[in-house]
Design an enzyme around this catalytic site. Sequence first.
Site, PDB file in Angstrom:
ATOM      1  N   CYS A  41       0.826  -1.213   0.000  1.00 22.92           N
ATOM      2  CA  CYS A  41       0.000   0.000   0.000  1.00 22.92           C
ATOM      3  C   CYS A  41       0.859   1.261   0.000  1.00 22.92           C
ATOM      4  O   CYS A  41       0.691   2.134  -0.855  1.00 22.92           O
ATOM      5  CB  CYS A  41      -0.937  -0.002   1.204  1.00 22.92           C
ATOM      6  SG  CYS A  41      -1.943   1.491   1.340  1.00 22.92           S
ATOM      7  N   LYS A  50      -1.618   7.586  -5.748  1.00 24.14           N
ATOM      8  CA  LYS A  50      -2.290   8.863  -5.524  1.00 24.14           C
ATOM      9  C   LYS A  50      -1.360  10.030  -5.810  1.00 24.14           C
ATOM     10  O   LYS A  50      -1.818  11.106  -6.238  1.00 24.14           O
ATOM     11  CB  LYS A  50      -2.823   8.953  -4.086  1.00 24.14           C
ATOM     12  CG  LYS A  50      -3.763   7.818  -3.701  1.00 24.14           C
ATOM     13  CD  LYS A  50      -4.838   7.567  -4.742  1.00 24.14           C
ATOM     14  CE  LYS A  50      -5.472   6.208  -4.634  1.00 24.14           C
ATOM     15  NZ  LYS A  50      -4.647   5.104  -5.141  1.00 24.14           N
ATOM     16  N   VAL A 284      -6.131  -7.498 -13.520  1.00 25.31           N
ATOM     17  CA  VAL A 284      -7.253  -8.445 -13.438  1.00 25.31           C
ATOM     18  C   VAL A 284      -7.411  -9.002 -12.021  1.00 25.31           C
ATOM     19  O   VAL A 284      -7.840 -10.126 -11.824  1.00 25.31           O
ATOM     20  CB  VAL A 284      -7.071  -9.596 -14.456  1.00 25.31           C
ATOM     21  CG1 VAL A 284      -7.226  -9.076 -15.876  1.00 25.31           C
ATOM     22  CG2 VAL A 284      -5.709 -10.283 -14.283  1.00 25.31           C
ATOM     23  N   HIS A 458     -22.967  25.543   3.693  1.00 27.11           N
ATOM     24  CA  HIS A 458     -23.077  26.076   2.337  1.00 27.11           C
ATOM     25  C   HIS A 458     -22.014  27.144   2.135  1.00 27.11           C
ATOM     26  O   HIS A 458     -21.784  27.972   3.016  1.00 27.11           O
ATOM     27  CB  HIS A 458     -24.462  26.694   2.135  1.00 27.11           C
ATOM     28  CG  HIS A 458     -24.624  27.396   0.820  1.00 27.11           C
ATOM     29  ND1 HIS A 458     -24.898  26.715  -0.352  1.00 27.11           N
ATOM     30  CD2 HIS A 458     -24.541  28.708   0.479  1.00 27.11           C
ATOM     31  CE1 HIS A 458     -24.985  27.566  -1.349  1.00 27.11           C
ATOM     32  NE2 HIS A 458     -24.762  28.801  -0.863  1.00 27.11           N
TER      33      HIS A 458
END
Length: 479
Positions: A41, A50, A284, A458
């Site tokens: 990882c 990333k 795959v 918001h």
Amino acid sequence: MADYDIIVIGSGPGGYIAAIRAAQLGFRTAIVEREHLAGICSNWGCIPTKALLRSAEILHYGEHAKDYGLTLEGSFKADLEAVVKRSRGIAQRMNNGVQFLMKKNKVDVIWGEAKLTKPGTIAVAPTRKPAMQPQVPPPKNAKGEGSYTADHIIVATGARPRALPGIEPDGKLIWTYFESLVPAKLPKSLLVMGSGAIGIEFASFYRTLGVEVTVVELLPQILPVEDAEIAAFARKAFEKQGIKILTGAKVTKVEKGADSVTAHVEDEKGAKQTISAERLISAVGVVGNVENLGLEALGVKTDRGTIVIDEFCRTNVKGLYAIGDVAGPPMLAHKAEHEAVICVEAIKGLHPHPMDKAMIPGCTYCHPQIASVGLTEAKAKAAGHALKVGRFNFVANGKAVALGEDSGLVKTIFDAKTGKLVGAHMVGPEVTELIQGFVVAMNLETTEEELMHTVFPHPTLSEAMKEAVLDAYGKVLNA
């Protein structure tokens, strides 16, 4: 007396978290690693990919600077060597971080390949497997080969790329995610075999850098584990970017040239075609690393290449446990980390809650991003739920419009009788960060009414989440 209370085999996200939690709970702990501290990882998977995708994202924004009222003067292009160097530097930083955590928590690191010789005992030999380069050196104080004993042994050996017969990766023309992370040069064309998270992320990265990309998927839809509506939305976005996608098709044979491959592709109706590309990425799936661990001699039960465990990660052999990819799907780092805590806390007698796999989110960090948790609409119907389904497009979200990222969709799925949120699915800007809101809601058994009465700030992208909830009950406000 055993050498340790707990020995963990494998130092990926499951393994090193298990070691840390064990040390926190007062166990004398050691961790065995043969190749890369912090596992795939941090070194060759989640984190370095990333980093590549972030570089591609910045390139995308630079190429669309005029959309934001900006003018870039001079050359603006990808420097592949520098992009890869940045990614590898981040991987090393993660590796060094885990080294620090092992030292901080007084976890002994044992370097080499571990094999179970009898219950409670492992033999550690020099590593036979050649490490993918570049490799961060082992910690200076790491122990070496020998025999070690423990009251409890946790297998966290992870997984590796699946290879299809006749299309085995060779490191040159046919790549896995290893080679895809460190290309010496940018191929002009690329064939990606498989459209799960790994395949789609690399397709997105290379396409953004200007490579001609074709994706071949055996199943009828790309991103097969995702909701069909979300996958279809993503497919349109990818095709608009210039990615060619073939679904319901399989690669039957690959012919290698001097610096290219030719793939023979057959669709579900038997129609055949050939596709040539400079490189092929085989994405795959992965298979668990269960070999050469001594599992057979101890009678450890396995199923389809993974170790069988119960809800507390116990195998059928007393004192032996398994977590993460080697213990079966979903093969995700955050699932491994959570299993690690459950496993160690159960050993301690703390009575942790078993993991509910229906509440494990999945994220794909392509452009646009994709994230989900719980049941797809099709699976929810198959499970017998009467449904209320809500949808909200980011085109009606003020923050998304301001960001220039108004292409996306949030979809919520509720049980009509109880108001239980059984699934949430998203495609669009930063949805991999947004999904956790729905994950928390599901874990707290939040109903639609409680979500409707929650105040969302918001302007934020998260408002699309609330609107999708409202839409499921005919109360949507901004659409």
